[in-house]
Write an enzyme that holds these catalytic residues in place. Structure first.
Site, PDB file in Angstrom:
ATOM      1  N   SER A 111       0.896  -1.366   0.027  1.00  0.00           N
ATOM      2  CA  SER A 111      -0.010  -0.126  -0.003  1.00  0.00           C
ATOM      3  C   SER A 111       0.787   1.203  -0.012  1.00  0.00           C
ATOM      4  O   SER A 111       0.609   2.315  -0.648  1.00  0.00           O
ATOM      5  CB  SER A 111      -0.797   0.230   1.234  1.00  0.00           C
ATOM      6  OG  SER A 111      -1.633  -1.246   1.163  1.00  0.00           O
ATOM      7  N   ASP A 139       1.377  -7.904  10.451  1.00  0.00           N
ATOM      8  CA  ASP A 139       2.937  -8.702  10.356  1.00  0.00           C
ATOM      9  C   ASP A 139       3.991  -7.573  10.859  1.00  0.00           C
ATOM     10  O   ASP A 139       5.086  -8.482  11.021  1.00  0.00           O
ATOM     11  CB  ASP A 139       3.110  -8.786   8.597  1.00  0.00           C
ATOM     12  CG  ASP A 139       1.902  -9.446   8.057  1.00  0.00           C
ATOM     13  OD1 ASP A 139       1.323 -10.243   8.714  1.00  0.00           O
ATOM     14  OD2 ASP A 139       1.866  -9.341   6.782  1.00  0.00           O
ATOM     15  N   MET A 181      -0.157 -16.145  11.503  1.00  0.00           N
ATOM     16  CA  MET A 181       0.046 -15.347  10.422  1.00  0.00           C
ATOM     17  C   MET A 181       1.390 -14.323  10.502  1.00  0.00           C
ATOM     18  O   MET A 181       1.996 -14.619  11.628  1.00  0.00           O
ATOM     19  CB  MET A 181      -1.030 -14.255  10.296  1.00  0.00           C
ATOM     20  CG  MET A 181      -2.434 -14.969   9.298  1.00  0.00           C
ATOM     21  SD  MET A 181      -3.221 -13.621   8.571  1.00  0.00           S
ATOM     22  CE  MET A 181      -4.394 -14.513   7.617  1.00  0.00           C
ATOM     23  N   HIS A 233       3.641 -31.101  28.334  1.00  0.00           N
ATOM     24  CA  HIS A 233       2.994 -30.789  26.877  1.00  0.00           C
ATOM     25  C   HIS A 233       3.855 -29.779  26.447  1.00  0.00           C
ATOM     26  O   HIS A 233       4.796 -28.991  27.001  1.00  0.00           O
ATOM     27  CB  HIS A 233       1.439 -30.088  27.264  1.00  0.00           C
ATOM     28  CG  HIS A 233       1.623 -28.968  28.025  1.00  0.00           C
ATOM     29  ND1 HIS A 233       1.402 -29.038  29.300  1.00  0.00           N
ATOM     30  CD2 HIS A 233       1.549 -27.571  27.607  1.00  0.00           C
ATOM     31  CE1 HIS A 233       1.342 -27.536  29.594  1.00  0.00           C
ATOM     32  NE2 HIS A 233       1.427 -26.884  28.655  1.00  0.00           N
ATOM     33  N   ARG A 278      -6.382 -11.772  12.608  1.00  0.00           N
ATOM     34  CA  ARG A 278      -6.581 -10.366  11.922  1.00  0.00           C
ATOM     35  C   ARG A 278      -7.872  -9.627  12.618  1.00  0.00           C
ATOM     36  O   ARG A 278      -7.846  -8.512  12.195  1.00  0.00           O
ATOM     37  CB  ARG A 278      -6.568 -10.465  10.427  1.00  0.00           C
ATOM     38  CG  ARG A 278      -5.777  -9.141   9.911  1.00  0.00           C
ATOM     39  CD  ARG A 278      -5.388  -9.784   8.487  1.00  0.00           C
ATOM     40  NE  ARG A 278      -6.308  -9.498   7.680  1.00  0.00           N
ATOM     41  CZ  ARG A 278      -6.238  -9.946   6.270  1.00  0.00           C
ATOM     42  NH1 ARG A 278      -5.013 -10.594   5.957  1.00  0.00           N
ATOM     43  NH2 ARG A 278      -7.357  -9.975   5.526  1.00  0.00           N
TER      44      ARG A 278
HETATM   45  O1  F6P Z   1      -0.418  -8.789   5.505  1.00  0.00           O
HETATM   46  C1  F6P Z   1      -1.387  -9.421   6.385  1.00  0.00           C
HETATM   47  C2  F6P Z   1      -1.795 -10.841   6.178  1.00  0.00           C
HETATM   48  O2  F6P Z   1      -2.769 -10.999   7.005  1.00  0.00           O
HETATM   49  C3  F6P Z   1      -0.383 -11.911   6.336  1.00  0.00           C
HETATM   50  O3  F6P Z   1      -0.346 -12.334   7.689  1.00  0.00           O
HETATM   51  C4  F6P Z   1      -1.090 -12.920   5.369  1.00  0.00           C
HETATM   52  O4  F6P Z   1      -0.102 -13.681   5.128  1.00  0.00           O
HETATM   53  C5  F6P Z   1      -2.016 -12.299   4.464  1.00  0.00           C
HETATM   54  O5  F6P Z   1      -2.314 -10.841   4.906  1.00  0.00           O
HETATM   55  C6  F6P Z   1      -3.187 -13.130   4.214  1.00  0.00           C
HETATM   56  O6  F6P Z   1      -3.746 -12.284   3.043  1.00  0.00           O
HETATM   57  P1  F6P Z   1      -5.528 -12.780   2.693  1.00  0.00           P
HETATM   58  O7  F6P Z   1      -6.221 -12.051   3.653  1.00  0.00           O
HETATM   59  O8  F6P Z   1      -5.481 -12.013   1.485  1.00  0.00           O
HETATM   60  O9  F6P Z   1      -5.491 -14.193   2.508  1.00  0.00           O
END
Ligand code: F6P
Length: 367
Positions: A111, A139, A181, A233, A278
């Protein structure tokens, strides 16, 4: 650096993967800009909406509500067309048609590169379009900022999920591989690993071969089972950027377990947290970061800055902080993109420090 004029139109745009805190940044930017006498607008669905001229008024009350929630009220997209010559021409045209004088872009590396590519755009009245970026990506793979928007919330979500997994893992004496992620950056895995007391943290920056990764997991299992009266564990946090698929890692570990523990009492499981990480309401830190970065981004744009990103204070900082907030520094987008390239390829002192610090922490905290 000619300042913007009262009534100038400034649009906010969210692009790429959404990040918790984006709405809080939109709210703060809209309020600060309005107070400065600017007309604050929103672009729907990132650069896709910009090309299509989908620019609309922002409801301040709706933003108050949205600021408590994750995602982005404006919508987001990853537009391939925008990076083509036709896409750029279409964007220039709609910037003129919608009479924009400034643009604030919230997003990650792609972006911000998009913001850079709009450099040189002329507005409807012949003035240059001003653009300021704001780092937003769970990220944390953007240079020149200690934190990007969404990272803190994502980290907290991972830690909460791992705490839950630890409850059930402990009850069954299981080894869990939890994938998080982060694209090619291991930051989320590293910090969440520390906070969630993971026994093993796997991330791409370590550059380990597949066999070394399996051995790393096996040695954590060996020491957990060798411990007298200790917990039996094992929590493995694996960054999605590590190029071994989680189910394959489980299979390789299971093969080793079959050889070392033939009685077959050690079970493994895989949990991929995926997009759960996310979403969700932004933490207090993300709301605060959003508000302060947005405040500086709008004030800087208003004062006439162009092609800069507002970054949160970071280690080894070499630039003078902005006059608006001593924790926020304005970085030329060219520097941001160059340093982000190094960060993502591992050719960066901060990445080297993270790898070393994590390996030390693993040795000290898990013995
Ligand atoms: O860049 C943010 C992110 O959530 C990454 O961690 C992940 O690899 C990617 O976007 C996933 O993208 P999408 O939502 O397009 O599957």
């Amino acid at each position: 650096m000619e300042p913007l004029r009262p009534g100038d139109r400034v649009a906010l745009l969210t692009s790429g993967g959404d990040a918790p805190g984006m709405n809080a940044a939109l709210r703060a930017a809209a309020k600060v800009g309005t107070a400065l006498g600017l007309e604050m607008l929103g672009v729907e669905e990132g650069y896709k909406g910009l090309m299509e001229g989908r620019v609309r008024a922002l409801g301040l009350r709706a933003l108050d509500e949205a600021a408590r929630r994750g995602g982005t009220l404006l919508g987001s997209a990853r537009s391939k067309r925008f990076m083509t010559a036709e896409g750029q021409a279409q964007a220039h045209e709609s910037i003129r048609a919608t009479r924009l004088s400034g643009l604030i872009v919230l997003g990650g590396n792609g972006s911000l590169a998009g913001a850079r590519s709009l450099h040189g755009t002329t507005c409807f009245d012949g003035r240059p379009l001003r653009i300021v970026g704001l780092p937003a990506s769970i990220d944390n793979d953007i240079a020149c900022t200690g934190m990007a928007l969404g990272v803190d919330t994502a980290m907290n979500t991972i830690v909460e999920a791992c705490d839950r997994i630890a409850d059930t893992a402990g009850s069954h004496q299981r080894t869990f591989i939890v994938e998080v992620m982060g694209r090619d950056c291991g930051y989320l895995a590293m910090v969440a690993g520390l906070a969630a007391q993971a026994d093993v943290v796997l991330f791409p920056e370590a550059g380990k071969a597949e066999s070394a990764v399996v051995e790393h997991v096996m040695s954590a299992i060996d020491s957990a089972y060798a411990r007298q009266g200790g917990r039996r564990h094992v929590l493995v946090i694996k960054s999605e950027g590590l190029k071994i698929e989680s189910n394959r890692l489980k299979q390789l570990v299971d093969e080793q377990l079959g050889q070392r523990y033939p009685e077959g009492h050690i079970d493994t499981r895989v949990t991929v947290l995926g997009h759960v990480v996310r979403g969700g309401s932004p933490t207090a830190f993300d709301r605060m970061l959003a508000t302060r970065l947005a405040n500086v981004a709008v004030r800087a744009l208003h004062a006439g800055e162009d092609q800069v990103m507002a970054g949160w204070s970071q280690p080894l900082q070499s630039r003078t902080p902005s006059p608006f907030d001593p924790h926020v520094t304005l970085w030329p987008l060219d520097d941001v993109l160059r340093e982000t390239g190094k960060l993502q390829s591992g050719d960066n002192s901060l990445v080297r420090w993270r790898v070393q610090a994590l390996s030390q922490a693993e040795k000290i905290l898990h013995q």
